[in-house]
Design a protein around this motif. Sequence first.
Motif, PDB file in Angstrom:
ATOM      1  N   VAL A  65      10.116  -0.949  36.608  1.00 62.84           N
ATOM      2  CA  VAL A  65      10.092  -0.052  37.765  1.00 62.84           C
ATOM      3  C   VAL A  65       9.499   1.297  37.372  1.00 62.84           C
ATOM      4  O   VAL A  65       8.748   1.905  38.146  1.00 62.84           O
ATOM      5  CB  VAL A  65      11.503   0.092  38.372  1.00 62.84           C
ATOM      6  CG1 VAL A  65      11.541   1.203  39.403  1.00 62.84           C
ATOM      7  CG2 VAL A  65      11.955  -1.222  38.993  1.00 62.84           C
ATOM      8  N   ALA A  66       9.783   1.781  36.169  1.00 65.16           N
ATOM      9  CA  ALA A  66       9.209   3.053  35.705  1.00 65.16           C
ATOM     10  C   ALA A  66       7.685   2.962  35.629  1.00 65.16           C
ATOM     11  O   ALA A  66       6.972   3.900  36.025  1.00 65.16           O
ATOM     12  CB  ALA A  66       9.795   3.433  34.346  1.00 65.16           C
ATOM     13  N   ALA A  98       6.365   3.044  39.137  1.00 64.76           N
ATOM     14  CA  ALA A  98       6.466   4.407  39.666  1.00 64.76           C
ATOM     15  C   ALA A  98       5.348   5.291  39.124  1.00 64.76           C
ATOM     16  O   ALA A  98       4.819   6.148  39.846  1.00 64.76           O
ATOM     17  CB  ALA A  98       7.826   5.007  39.321  1.00 64.76           C
ATOM     18  N   LEU A 129       2.476   4.582  41.168  1.00 63.64           N
ATOM     19  CA  LEU A 129       2.696   5.119  42.509  1.00 63.64           C
ATOM     20  C   LEU A 129       2.356   6.608  42.551  1.00 63.64           C
ATOM     21  O   LEU A 129       1.812   7.098  43.548  1.00 63.64           O
ATOM     22  CB  LEU A 129       4.148   4.893  42.939  1.00 63.64           C
ATOM     23  CG  LEU A 129       4.546   5.405  44.319  1.00 63.64           C
ATOM     24  CD1 LEU A 129       3.712   4.727  45.404  1.00 63.64           C
ATOM     25  CD2 LEU A 129       6.029   5.166  44.551  1.00 63.64           C
ATOM     26  N   THR A 148       4.817   2.984  48.459  1.00 60.43           N
ATOM     27  CA  THR A 148       6.166   3.541  48.253  1.00 60.43           C
ATOM     28  C   THR A 148       7.226   2.547  48.720  1.00 60.43           C
ATOM     29  O   THR A 148       8.227   2.331  48.031  1.00 60.43           O
ATOM     30  CB  THR A 148       6.307   4.881  48.990  1.00 60.43           C
ATOM     31  OG1 THR A 148       5.296   5.769  48.511  1.00 60.43           O
ATOM     32  CG2 THR A 148       7.666   5.496  48.761  1.00 60.43           C
ATOM     33  N   THR A 184       7.633  -0.129  46.174  1.00 62.55           N
ATOM     34  CA  THR A 184       8.383   0.331  45.000  1.00 62.55           C
ATOM     35  C   THR A 184       9.877   0.401  45.300  1.00 62.55           C
ATOM     36  O   THR A 184      10.698  -0.016  44.479  1.00 62.55           O
ATOM     37  CB  THR A 184       7.862   1.700  44.533  1.00 62.55           C
ATOM     38  OG1 THR A 184       6.463   1.589  44.273  1.00 62.55           O
ATOM     39  CG2 THR A 184       8.570   2.165  43.277  1.00 62.55           C
ATOM     40  N   THR A 230      12.732  -1.929  43.543  1.00 57.11           N
ATOM     41  CA  THR A 230      13.913  -1.327  42.914  1.00 57.11           C
ATOM     42  C   THR A 230      15.188  -1.957  43.448  1.00 57.11           C
ATOM     43  O   THR A 230      16.092  -2.309  42.697  1.00 57.11           O
ATOM     44  CB  THR A 230      13.922   0.194  43.158  1.00 57.11           C
ATOM     45  OG1 THR A 230      12.721   0.743  42.644  1.00 57.11           O
ATOM     46  CG2 THR A 230      15.110   0.851  42.507  1.00 57.11           C
ATOM     47  N   VAL A 248      13.381   7.233  40.200  1.00 57.70           N
ATOM     48  CA  VAL A 248      12.006   7.139  40.711  1.00 57.70           C
ATOM     49  C   VAL A 248      11.664   8.388  41.522  1.00 57.70           C
ATOM     50  O   VAL A 248      10.586   8.976  41.361  1.00 57.70           O
ATOM     51  CB  VAL A 248      11.812   5.860  41.554  1.00 57.70           C
ATOM     52  CG1 VAL A 248      10.486   5.887  42.303  1.00 57.70           C
ATOM     53  CG2 VAL A 248      11.893   4.627  40.668  1.00 57.70           C
ATOM     54  N   LEU A 270       8.644  11.118  40.794  1.00 57.41           N
ATOM     55  CA  LEU A 270       7.612  11.472  41.768  1.00 57.41           C
ATOM     56  C   LEU A 270       7.599  12.967  42.070  1.00 57.41           C
ATOM     57  O   LEU A 270       6.538  13.553  42.304  1.00 57.41           O
ATOM     58  CB  LEU A 270       7.798  10.663  43.052  1.00 57.41           C
ATOM     59  CG  LEU A 270       7.539   9.164  42.913  1.00 57.41           C
ATOM     60  CD1 LEU A 270       7.856   8.450  44.219  1.00 57.41           C
ATOM     61  CD2 LEU A 270       6.116   8.886  42.467  1.00 57.41           C
ATOM     62  N   THR A 279       5.443  10.648  34.987  1.00 56.33           N
ATOM     63  CA  THR A 279       6.326   9.950  35.925  1.00 56.33           C
ATOM     64  C   THR A 279       7.116   8.853  35.218  1.00 56.33           C
ATOM     65  O   THR A 279       8.336   8.751  35.392  1.00 56.33           O
ATOM     66  CB  THR A 279       5.513   9.346  37.081  1.00 56.33           C
ATOM     67  OG1 THR A 279       4.757  10.379  37.697  1.00 56.33           O
ATOM     68  CG2 THR A 279       6.417   8.683  38.104  1.00 56.33           C
ATOM     69  N   THR A 280       6.441   8.034  34.432  1.00 52.85           N
ATOM     70  CA  THR A 280       7.118   6.946  33.727  1.00 52.85           C
ATOM     71  C   THR A 280       8.205   7.498  32.806  1.00 52.85           C
ATOM     72  O   THR A 280       9.333   6.994  32.798  1.00 52.85           O
ATOM     73  CB  THR A 280       6.102   6.114  32.924  1.00 52.85           C
ATOM     74  OG1 THR A 280       5.107   5.615  33.820  1.00 52.85           O
ATOM     75  CG2 THR A 280       6.771   4.952  32.220  1.00 52.85           C
ATOM     76  N   VAL A 309      11.187   8.872  34.857  1.00 49.47           N
ATOM     77  CA  VAL A 309      12.009   7.775  35.385  1.00 49.47           C
ATOM     78  C   VAL A 309      12.885   7.186  34.291  1.00 49.47           C
ATOM     79  O   VAL A 309      14.090   6.965  34.480  1.00 49.47           O
ATOM     80  CB  VAL A 309      11.139   6.680  36.051  1.00 49.47           C
ATOM     81  CG1 VAL A 309      11.977   5.460  36.412  1.00 49.47           C
ATOM     82  CG2 VAL A 309      10.448   7.239  37.292  1.00 49.47           C
TER      83      VAL A 309
END
Length: 120
Positions: A9-10, A13, A16, A51, A54, A58, A74, A78, A107-108, A111
């Motif tokens: 998920v990271a 994101a 994203l 979005t 994502t 999640t 997340v 962002l 971002t990664t 998260v």
Amino acid sequence: REGAVVLGVACVAGRLAVTWACREGVPSAREDGLGALVAGTVGWFGAMTATAFTVGLTFLAMSRDGWIYLLIAVGSGLIVAWEVRRRAVRRLGGITGDVLGSLVEVTTTTVLVTAAALLT
């Protein structure tokens, strides 16, 4: 299992954040390069669809109790990406390929660190 989900998920994101940075109205810093190719190419509907994907990922991937914490992580990532992009536009005049790469990394990392703090 949750560690792998958080990592996945990271990474999503991080991508994203690039989607949001390429929204209409975000200029390119230069006439050439990656930033010039992608700046302003993503519409509102495309960004919202990414979005929603994502958020859905999640929700489906995490346990009943953990998904809200991962969603907060997340969101934190962002927000940090938004600030980095805002500063890049202000200081450089727009986005570049390097700015987009930094958004993925920032971002990664945000998260992952936020999720580690909330899920332990």
